[in-house]
Scaffold this motif. Structure first.
Motif, PDB file in Angstrom:
ATOM      1  N   TYR A 144       0.827  -1.217   0.000  1.00  0.00           N
ATOM      2  CA  TYR A 144       0.000   0.000   0.000  1.00  0.00           C
ATOM      3  C   TYR A 144       0.867   1.277   0.000  1.00  0.00           C
ATOM      4  O   TYR A 144       0.751   2.120  -0.895  1.00  0.00           O
ATOM      5  CB  TYR A 144      -0.904  -0.078   1.234  1.00  0.00           C
ATOM      6  CG  TYR A 144      -1.743   1.116   1.575  1.00  0.00           C
ATOM      7  CD1 TYR A 144      -2.656   1.656   0.680  1.00  0.00           C
ATOM      8  CD2 TYR A 144      -1.680   1.677   2.869  1.00  0.00           C
ATOM      9  CE1 TYR A 144      -3.463   2.729   1.046  1.00  0.00           C
ATOM     10  CE2 TYR A 144      -2.486   2.743   3.238  1.00  0.00           C
ATOM     11  CZ  TYR A 144      -3.366   3.273   2.325  1.00  0.00           C
ATOM     12  OH  TYR A 144      -4.164   4.332   2.693  1.00  0.00           O
ATOM     13  N   CYS A 145       1.746   1.414   0.987  1.00  0.00           N
ATOM     14  CA  CYS A 145       2.589   2.621   1.032  1.00  0.00           C
ATOM     15  C   CYS A 145       3.719   2.537   0.010  1.00  0.00           C
ATOM     16  O   CYS A 145       4.091   3.547  -0.605  1.00  0.00           O
ATOM     17  CB  CYS A 145       3.215   2.784   2.414  1.00  0.00           C
ATOM     18  SG  CYS A 145       2.039   2.959   3.749  1.00  0.00           S
ATOM     19  N   ASP A 155      10.351  -7.092  -3.471  1.00  0.00           N
ATOM     20  CA  ASP A 155       9.162  -7.557  -2.746  1.00  0.00           C
ATOM     21  C   ASP A 155       9.009  -9.054  -2.980  1.00  0.00           C
ATOM     22  O   ASP A 155       9.256  -9.536  -4.084  1.00  0.00           O
ATOM     23  CB  ASP A 155       7.910  -6.806  -3.254  1.00  0.00           C
ATOM     24  CG  ASP A 155       6.761  -6.808  -2.245  1.00  0.00           C
ATOM     25  OD1 ASP A 155       6.306  -7.908  -1.867  1.00  0.00           O
ATOM     26  OD2 ASP A 155       6.317  -5.711  -1.855  1.00  0.00           O
ATOM     27  N   ASP A 193      12.678 -12.677  -1.017  1.00  0.00           N
ATOM     28  CA  ASP A 193      12.478 -12.457   0.415  1.00  0.00           C
ATOM     29  C   ASP A 193      13.755 -11.867   1.017  1.00  0.00           C
ATOM     30  O   ASP A 193      14.824 -12.480   0.920  1.00  0.00           O
ATOM     31  CB  ASP A 193      12.153 -13.828   1.047  1.00  0.00           C
ATOM     32  CG  ASP A 193      11.795 -13.727   2.515  1.00  0.00           C
ATOM     33  OD1 ASP A 193      12.085 -12.688   3.143  1.00  0.00           O
ATOM     34  OD2 ASP A 193      11.220 -14.702   3.032  1.00  0.00           O
ATOM     35  N   ARG A 246       2.763  -5.979   8.520  1.00  0.00           N
ATOM     36  CA  ARG A 246       2.449  -4.731   9.205  1.00  0.00           C
ATOM     37  C   ARG A 246       1.107  -4.699   9.944  1.00  0.00           C
ATOM     38  O   ARG A 246       0.695  -3.636  10.404  1.00  0.00           O
ATOM     39  CB  ARG A 246       2.519  -3.573   8.225  1.00  0.00           C
ATOM     40  CG  ARG A 246       1.449  -3.562   7.162  1.00  0.00           C
ATOM     41  CD  ARG A 246       0.368  -2.563   7.475  1.00  0.00           C
ATOM     42  NE  ARG A 246      -0.589  -2.430   6.401  1.00  0.00           N
ATOM     43  CZ  ARG A 246      -1.889  -2.479   6.615  1.00  0.00           C
ATOM     44  NH1 ARG A 246      -2.366  -2.675   7.830  1.00  0.00           N
ATOM     45  NH2 ARG A 246      -2.724  -2.323   5.594  1.00  0.00           N
ATOM     46  N   ASN A 260      10.157 -12.275  10.473  1.00  0.00           N
ATOM     47  CA  ASN A 260      10.182 -11.598   9.173  1.00  0.00           C
ATOM     48  C   ASN A 260      10.700 -10.163   9.322  1.00  0.00           C
ATOM     49  O   ASN A 260      11.578  -9.725   8.578  1.00  0.00           O
ATOM     50  CB  ASN A 260       8.766 -11.581   8.582  1.00  0.00           C
ATOM     51  CG  ASN A 260       8.729 -11.018   7.171  1.00  0.00           C
ATOM     52  OD1 ASN A 260       9.339 -11.573   6.260  1.00  0.00           O
ATOM     53  ND2 ASN A 260       8.021  -9.907   6.993  1.00  0.00           N
ATOM     54  N   TYR A 266       3.251  -7.190  16.553  1.00  0.00           N
ATOM     55  CA  TYR A 266       3.689  -6.405  15.383  1.00  0.00           C
ATOM     56  C   TYR A 266       4.384  -5.112  15.831  1.00  0.00           C
ATOM     57  O   TYR A 266       5.513  -4.832  15.428  1.00  0.00           O
ATOM     58  CB  TYR A 266       2.507  -6.069  14.454  1.00  0.00           C
ATOM     59  CG  TYR A 266       2.790  -4.800  13.680  1.00  0.00           C
ATOM     60  CD1 TYR A 266       3.758  -4.794  12.676  1.00  0.00           C
ATOM     61  CD2 TYR A 266       2.185  -3.589  14.014  1.00  0.00           C
ATOM     62  CE1 TYR A 266       4.088  -3.609  12.008  1.00  0.00           C
ATOM     63  CE2 TYR A 266       2.507  -2.414  13.360  1.00  0.00           C
ATOM     64  CZ  TYR A 266       3.457  -2.431  12.362  1.00  0.00           C
ATOM     65  OH  TYR A 266       3.800  -1.271  11.722  1.00  0.00           O
ATOM     66  N   LYS A 319       8.674  -3.528  15.594  1.00  0.00           N
ATOM     67  CA  LYS A 319       9.233  -2.236  15.165  1.00  0.00           C
ATOM     68  C   LYS A 319      10.175  -1.671  16.229  1.00  0.00           C
ATOM     69  O   LYS A 319      11.158  -1.000  15.915  1.00  0.00           O
ATOM     70  CB  LYS A 319       8.104  -1.233  14.918  1.00  0.00           C
ATOM     71  CG  LYS A 319       7.169  -1.601  13.785  1.00  0.00           C
ATOM     72  CD  LYS A 319       7.825  -1.339  12.456  1.00  0.00           C
ATOM     73  CE  LYS A 319       6.839  -1.472  11.318  1.00  0.00           C
ATOM     74  NZ  LYS A 319       7.454  -1.324  10.005  1.00  0.00           N
ATOM     75  N   GLY A 378       2.258   7.339  11.545  1.00  0.00           N
ATOM     76  CA  GLY A 378       0.940   7.118  12.127  1.00  0.00           C
ATOM     77  C   GLY A 378       0.102   6.257  11.189  1.00  0.00           C
ATOM     78  O   GLY A 378       0.612   5.668  10.238  1.00  0.00           O
TER      79      GLY A 378
HETATM   80  P1  NAD Z   1       1.684  -3.724   2.991  1.00  0.00           P
HETATM   81  O1  NAD Z   1       1.486  -5.017   3.695  1.00  0.00           O
HETATM   82  O2  NAD Z   1       0.640  -3.238   2.062  1.00  0.00           O
HETATM   83  O3  NAD Z   1       3.084  -3.767   2.207  1.00  0.00           O
HETATM   84  C1  NAD Z   1       4.226  -4.416   2.704  1.00  0.00           C
HETATM   85  C2  NAD Z   1       4.938  -5.050   1.519  1.00  0.00           C
HETATM   86  O4  NAD Z   1       6.139  -5.680   1.978  1.00  0.00           O
HETATM   87  C3  NAD Z   1       4.099  -6.136   0.837  1.00  0.00           C
HETATM   88  O5  NAD Z   1       4.021  -5.915  -0.544  1.00  0.00           O
HETATM   89  C4  NAD Z   1       4.833  -7.434   1.185  1.00  0.00           C
HETATM   90  O6  NAD Z   1       4.706  -8.411   0.179  1.00  0.00           O
HETATM   91  C5  NAD Z   1       6.271  -6.951   1.375  1.00  0.00           C
HETATM   92  N1  NAD Z   1       7.084  -7.792   2.283  1.00  0.00           N
HETATM   93  C6  NAD Z   1       6.774  -8.211   3.533  1.00  0.00           C
HETATM   94  N2  NAD Z   1       7.755  -9.002   4.017  1.00  0.00           N
HETATM   95  C7  NAD Z   1       8.719  -9.067   3.064  1.00  0.00           C
HETATM   96  C8  NAD Z   1       9.974  -9.747   2.971  1.00  0.00           C
HETATM   97  N3  NAD Z   1      10.423 -10.503   3.964  1.00  0.00           N
HETATM   98  N4  NAD Z   1      10.705  -9.608   1.834  1.00  0.00           N
HETATM   99  C9  NAD Z   1      10.244  -8.839   0.805  1.00  0.00           C
HETATM  100  N5  NAD Z   1       9.062  -8.180   0.839  1.00  0.00           N
HETATM  101  C10 NAD Z   1       8.297  -8.294   1.958  1.00  0.00           C
HETATM  102  O7  NAD Z   1       1.960  -2.638   4.142  1.00  0.00           O
HETATM  103  P2  NAD Z   1       1.886  -1.042   4.058  1.00  0.00           P
HETATM  104  O8  NAD Z   1       0.591  -0.605   4.625  1.00  0.00           O
HETATM  105  O9  NAD Z   1       2.298  -0.563   2.731  1.00  0.00           O
HETATM  106  O10 NAD Z   1       3.010  -0.666   5.114  1.00  0.00           O
HETATM  107  C11 NAD Z   1       4.355  -0.514   4.689  1.00  0.00           C
HETATM  108  C12 NAD Z   1       5.238  -0.194   5.884  1.00  0.00           C
HETATM  109  O11 NAD Z   1       4.798   1.005   6.509  1.00  0.00           O
HETATM  110  C13 NAD Z   1       5.230  -1.267   6.962  1.00  0.00           C
HETATM  111  O12 NAD Z   1       6.528  -1.434   7.470  1.00  0.00           O
HETATM  112  C14 NAD Z   1       4.308  -0.721   8.004  1.00  0.00           C
HETATM  113  O13 NAD Z   1       4.659  -1.199   9.272  1.00  0.00           O
HETATM  114  C15 NAD Z   1       4.533   0.772   7.884  1.00  0.00           C
HETATM  115  N6  NAD Z   1       3.349   1.542   8.296  1.00  0.00           N
HETATM  116  C16 NAD Z   1       2.144   1.380   7.649  1.00  0.00           C
HETATM  117  C17 NAD Z   1       1.035   2.120   8.080  1.00  0.00           C
HETATM  118  C18 NAD Z   1      -0.338   1.990   7.454  1.00  0.00           C
HETATM  119  O14 NAD Z   1      -1.282   2.594   7.971  1.00  0.00           O
HETATM  120  N7  NAD Z   1      -0.506   1.258   6.363  1.00  0.00           N
HETATM  121  C19 NAD Z   1       1.190   3.036   9.143  1.00  0.00           C
HETATM  122  C20 NAD Z   1       2.434   3.162   9.760  1.00  0.00           C
HETATM  123  C21 NAD Z   1       3.514   2.414   9.333  1.00  0.00           C
END
Ligand code: NAD
Ligand code: USQ
Length: 402
Positions: free
Chosen positions: A22-23, A42, A85, A111, A129, A192, A196, A220
């Motif tokens: 997503y991010c 990824d 990975d 996450r 992970n 989770y 972090k 956030g």
């Molecule tokens: P998401 O799950 O949509 O994306 C995470 C991506 O990382 C996925 O595409 C997944 O396939 C990949 N991934 C996971 N483990 C992996 C590995 N071992 N090797 C390679 N790729 C791997 O999550 P997101 O919402 O995009 O969040 C991204 C980051 O931002 C995370 O670290 C999350 O903790 C942090 N974050 C997200 C939010 C939110 O509201 N979405 C808020 C604060 C922090």
């Protein structure tokens, strides 16, 4: 900011780990659009979680290969792709040696707090992970590209909800007549969020021990879906999670309003959290990359723009829904989490603003467009995925399939 050899440090090549998420997807496109060379790393495990748990994004999402092909045909810009990975060091070393990044943005973790609380195996997976992946990135930087700046996604949840103001990473304390600036205390409240905290400690240590340059972005809760780049074509559309495991508060409330499901406020709803628009996520990461930390510096930014109580978000969505002719109700769901439901919360967030962040505050027009977006896709909603099924108190050792 200089390189270790004294040259000015101008980042150009950026590796986005987790760039299919997503991010990460929004950020990879944004950086590519801004002229950076971008590579996505990824293992696509997030798509696998959906299959395993029977969940799906509100929006249809194309394969990563189709997404990148579409980006190339629209803009002429190539984004390299490494599928693998990061917990496998051999794979990660290969990508580092082949791509030679100036900056690594690390989004690639499990996450979801509820996912990490499903059962023992998901708790262990999450910490393995996340902690091992980040350690591998630190070792790869040390071994293959010591000037590379690590921009790591942390979380505001590392701090918990203390009864004093939350500073950006560090707090100056006077104790028994002596004063020091120390890491701000961490009180995370899920396996989770704890992963972090462990990451932050490992990164801080390697900055000191090896001279790594790192920025921990304590982000956030993110809301929203469109960014300038993902809105360019339907094949670039971002994922939008609304289920009780991966969906986050405001995004979930918009989908709930669109399908006529009561808004699911957990407990009293006085839980206050820090929030930001996904358009600010991409801006903040760009600012962190363009203004790198110094060698040996462990920099911490609180990455959010506003604070809301969960109950306030429910009222905002209710009002916006009424304007669109939706009848929005709210229910109080017994809280599946262990967290304070009424508490003091006041966090600092000046460092990114000082670097030039121009926030998109939560506005009526954004809520209207998010609600309209949710209504547009409402036939794809599986309402069975809305109510929470994972309990912090009942987490056990048996593997649950959900
Ligand atoms: P998401 O799950 O949509 O994306 C995470 C991506 O990382 C996925 O595409 C997944 O396939 C990949 N991934 C996971 N483990 C992996 C590995 N071992 N090797 C390679 N790729 C791997 O999550 P997101 O919402 O995009 O969040 C991204 C980051 O931002 C995370 O670290 C999350 O903790 C942090 N974050 C997200 C939010 C939110 O509201 N979405 C808020 C604060 C922090
Ligand atoms: N909540 C509700 N109703 C819901 C969903 C959530 O009341 O339907 C409440 C929760 O109890 C919690 C708050 O809203 O108090 C936030 O929950 P969330 O699911 O929106 O967010 P959270 O679990 O904290 O996790 C999300 C991301 C995570 C990121 C974190 C940032 O999934 O990756 O680290 O936001 S923060 O919250 O600042 O730690």
């Amino acid at each position: 900011v200089q390189t270790n050899s004294g040259e000015p440090f101008k980042p150009k090549r950026v590796m986005v780990i987790g760039g299919d998420g997503y991010c990460g997807w929004a950020t990879a496109l944004h950086l590519s659009n801004k002229g950076y060379d971008v590579a996505i790393v990824d293992n696509l495990v997030r798509r696998l979680f959906d299959h395993q748990l029977g969940l799906d994004s509100l929006t249809p999402i194309s394969s990563i290969q189709d997404r990148l092909q579409c980006w190339k045909s629209l803009t002429g810009k190539s984004i390299e792709l490494y599928v693998g990975d990061i917990c496998e060091f051999e794979f990660l070393s290969e990508t580092f040696r082949s791509y030679e990044p100036d900056a690594v943005v690390h989004f690639g973790e499990q996450r979801s707090a509820p996912y990490s609380m499903i059962d023992r195996s998901r708790a262990v997976y999450t910490q393995q992970n996340n902690v091992v992946g980040t350690l591998n990135v630190l070792f790869a930087i040390k071994e293959y590209k010591e000037d590379c700046h690590l921009v790591k996604l942390g979380t505001m949840g590392e701090y918990g909800t203390p009864n004093i103001d939350i500073e950006e990473g560090y707090i100056t304390i006077t104790h028994n007549g002596r004063t020091d600036t120390l890491p701000y205390p961490k009180q995370a409240s899920s396996f989770y969020h704890l992963s972090k905290v462990h990451d932050s400690h490992n990164i801080a240590f390697t900055c000191k021990a090896w001279g790594i340059r790192a920025t921990d972005l304590n982000q956030g809760v993110v809301y929203g879906v469109k960014t300038d780049e993902t809105a360019m074509h339907e094949e670039l559309c971002n994922r939008f999670d609304y289920d009780a495991i991966f969906g986050t508060a405001l995004n979930r409330f918009c989908v709930q309003a669109a399908v006529g499901h009561p808004l699911t406020v957990y407990g009293k709803g006085g839980q206050t959290r820090a929030f930001l628009d996904i358009r600010d996520t991409v801006q903040c990461v760009e600012l962190a990359i363009a203004n790198p930390a110094n060698p040996g510096e462990f920099r911490v930014f609180n990455q959010f723009t506003e604070q809301f109580k969960v109950s306030e978000l429910a009222s905002i969505v209710t009002k916006a829904g009424e304007k669109l002719g939706l009848d929005v109700k709210t229910i109080s769901v017994p809280n599946p989490r262990v967290e304070l439901e009424e508490h003091y919360y006041n966090c600092k967030n000046t460092k990114l603003v000082d670097l030039g962040l121009r926030p998109h505050f939560l506005s009526d027009s954004l809520i209207d467009s998010l609600l309209n977006f949710a209504v547009q896709y409402k036939d794809r909603v599986d309402t069975k995925q809305i109510m929470p099924g994972v309990s912090w108190r009942k987490v056990g050792v048996k593997t649950k399939t959900i």
